[in-house]
Scaffold this motif. Structure first.
Motif, PDB file in Angstrom:
ATOM      1  N   PRO A  96       0.908  -1.532   0.356  1.00 54.29           N
ATOM      2  CA  PRO A  96      -0.528  -0.188   0.035  1.00 54.29           C
ATOM      3  C   PRO A  96       0.720   1.341   0.063  1.00 54.29           C
ATOM      4  O   PRO A  96       0.648   2.087  -0.303  1.00 54.29           O
ATOM      5  N   ASP A  97       2.137   1.558   0.047  1.00 49.76           N
ATOM      6  CA  ASP A  97       2.977   2.322   0.114  1.00 49.76           C
ATOM      7  C   ASP A  97       3.066   3.274  -0.887  1.00 49.76           C
ATOM      8  O   ASP A  97       2.802   2.561  -2.260  1.00 49.76           O
ATOM      9  N   PRO A  98       2.540   4.358  -1.078  1.00 48.22           N
ATOM     10  CA  PRO A  98       2.761   5.178  -2.583  1.00 48.22           C
ATOM     11  C   PRO A  98       3.814   5.017  -3.328  1.00 48.22           C
ATOM     12  O   PRO A  98       3.492   5.265  -3.726  1.00 48.22           O
ATOM     13  N   LYS A 129      -9.035   0.304   4.581  1.00 50.00           N
ATOM     14  CA  LYS A 129      -8.161  -0.167   5.583  1.00 50.00           C
ATOM     15  C   LYS A 129      -6.405   0.188   5.987  1.00 50.00           C
ATOM     16  O   LYS A 129      -6.286  -0.787   6.144  1.00 50.00           O
ATOM     17  N   GLY A 130      -6.659   0.924   4.676  1.00 53.04           N
ATOM     18  CA  GLY A 130      -5.063   0.857   5.293  1.00 53.04           C
ATOM     19  C   GLY A 130      -4.041  -0.815   3.313  1.00 53.04           C
ATOM     20  O   GLY A 130      -2.932  -0.087   3.631  1.00 53.04           O
ATOM     21  N   GLU A 131      -5.185  -0.916   3.298  1.00 52.43           N
ATOM     22  CA  GLU A 131      -4.374  -2.646   2.443  1.00 52.43           C
ATOM     23  C   GLU A 131      -4.659  -1.955   1.118  1.00 52.43           C
ATOM     24  O   GLU A 131      -4.156  -3.091   0.698  1.00 52.43           O
ATOM     25  N   ASN A 132      -5.021  -1.229   0.120  1.00 55.48           N
ATOM     26  CA  ASN A 132      -5.621  -0.695  -0.684  1.00 55.48           C
ATOM     27  C   ASN A 132      -3.888  -0.890  -1.507  1.00 55.48           C
ATOM     28  O   ASN A 132      -3.057  -0.321  -1.910  1.00 55.48           O
ATOM     29  N   ARG A 133      -3.671  -2.083  -2.639  1.00 62.72           N
ATOM     30  CA  ARG A 133      -2.341  -2.544  -3.398  1.00 62.72           C
ATOM     31  C   ARG A 133      -3.231  -1.870  -5.085  1.00 62.72           C
ATOM     32  O   ARG A 133      -2.773  -2.267  -6.295  1.00 62.72           O
ATOM     33  N   THR A 134      -4.454  -2.582  -5.254  1.00 66.54           N
ATOM     34  CA  THR A 134      -4.937  -2.145  -6.637  1.00 66.54           C
ATOM     35  C   THR A 134      -5.584  -0.570  -6.745  1.00 66.54           C
ATOM     36  O   THR A 134      -6.521   0.161  -6.215  1.00 66.54           O
ATOM     37  N   TRP A 135      -4.325  -0.119  -7.671  1.00 63.78           N
ATOM     38  CA  TRP A 135      -4.596   1.651  -8.264  1.00 63.78           C
ATOM     39  C   TRP A 135      -5.104   1.708  -9.833  1.00 63.78           C
ATOM     40  O   TRP A 135      -4.405   0.953 -10.539  1.00 63.78           O
TER      41      TRP A 135
END
Length: 202
Positions: A63-65, A120-126
């Motif tokens: 999730p890190d930008p 929840k801070g776990e978004n990895r799909t952008w």
């Protein structure tokens, strides 16, 4: 009801034709898994991404930008999609330096995080949208990247079985044909699908 779609292999074939029309033919390169990797005649590496909707979906390692993205690792990206989402016919393609795409995806993700989204801070799909369907921070890329759109014209064909157009080699259901017709009419008329009513007599 499964929506009608243009098969990815057809979109890929049309994207390669458009590259040839623009004097940049591609040759297949070795790749692991399902990645579609190619090379230009001068050795530049190209990743091809196909989508039936006007959106580019990217997956991050975390999730890190600043996390690594699954579109990195090549010089350029060829993005191919139907002009009318999920419909056969004319196809459009954008040939963009990977660094430009990565910067846009990261910037949009940072803006999204700054809006205090419910996550929840776990978004990895952008994702970034070429039309106006996505969030305001991430849409409108057909206009922003207009300079990268390939010139020329090419279409994804449909096969015909039993007198009925089919994208997958099997005859679609009546509901699928109606849904596809509504999508195409809405796209051409510039109205939402909900505004399109289809009636017929059998």
């Amino acid at each position: 009801m499964r929506p009608l779609k243009v098969p990815n292999d057809q979109l890929l074939e049309v994207g390669l034709r458009l590259m040839e029309q623009n004097g940049q033919p591609l040759q297949r390169a070795e790749a692991k898994g399902r990645a579609m990797l190619y090379r230009t005649v001068d050795g530049q590496t190209v990743r091809v991404r196909t989508c039936n909707d006007h959106v580019l979906v990217v997956v991050a390692d975390s999730p890190d930008p600043e996390a690594k993205l699954n579109i990195e690792g090549t010089d350029s990206i060829l993005i191919v999609m139907p002009e009318i989402p999920r419909s056969p016919g004319p196809v459009m393609a954008y040939f963009i330096p990977t660094a430009v795409v990565v910067e846009a995806v990261r910037s949009n993700h940072r803006d999204w995080l700054a809006s205090n989204p419910s996550t929840k801070g776990e978004n990895r799909t952008w994702a970034i949208w070429f039309d106006e369907a996505g969030p305001a921070t991430s849409n409108g890329y057909a206009q922003r990247w207009a300079a990268f759109r390939l010139k020329g014209s090419a279409s994804a064909d449909v096969s015909v079985e039993s007198g009925t157009a089919s994208l997958t080699g099997s005859t679609p259901t009546l509901g699928e044909v109606i849904a596809d017709a509504k999508r195409r009419i809405a796209a051409v008329a510039g109205v939402p699908e909900t505004a399109v009513k289809v009636t017929f007599d059998i």
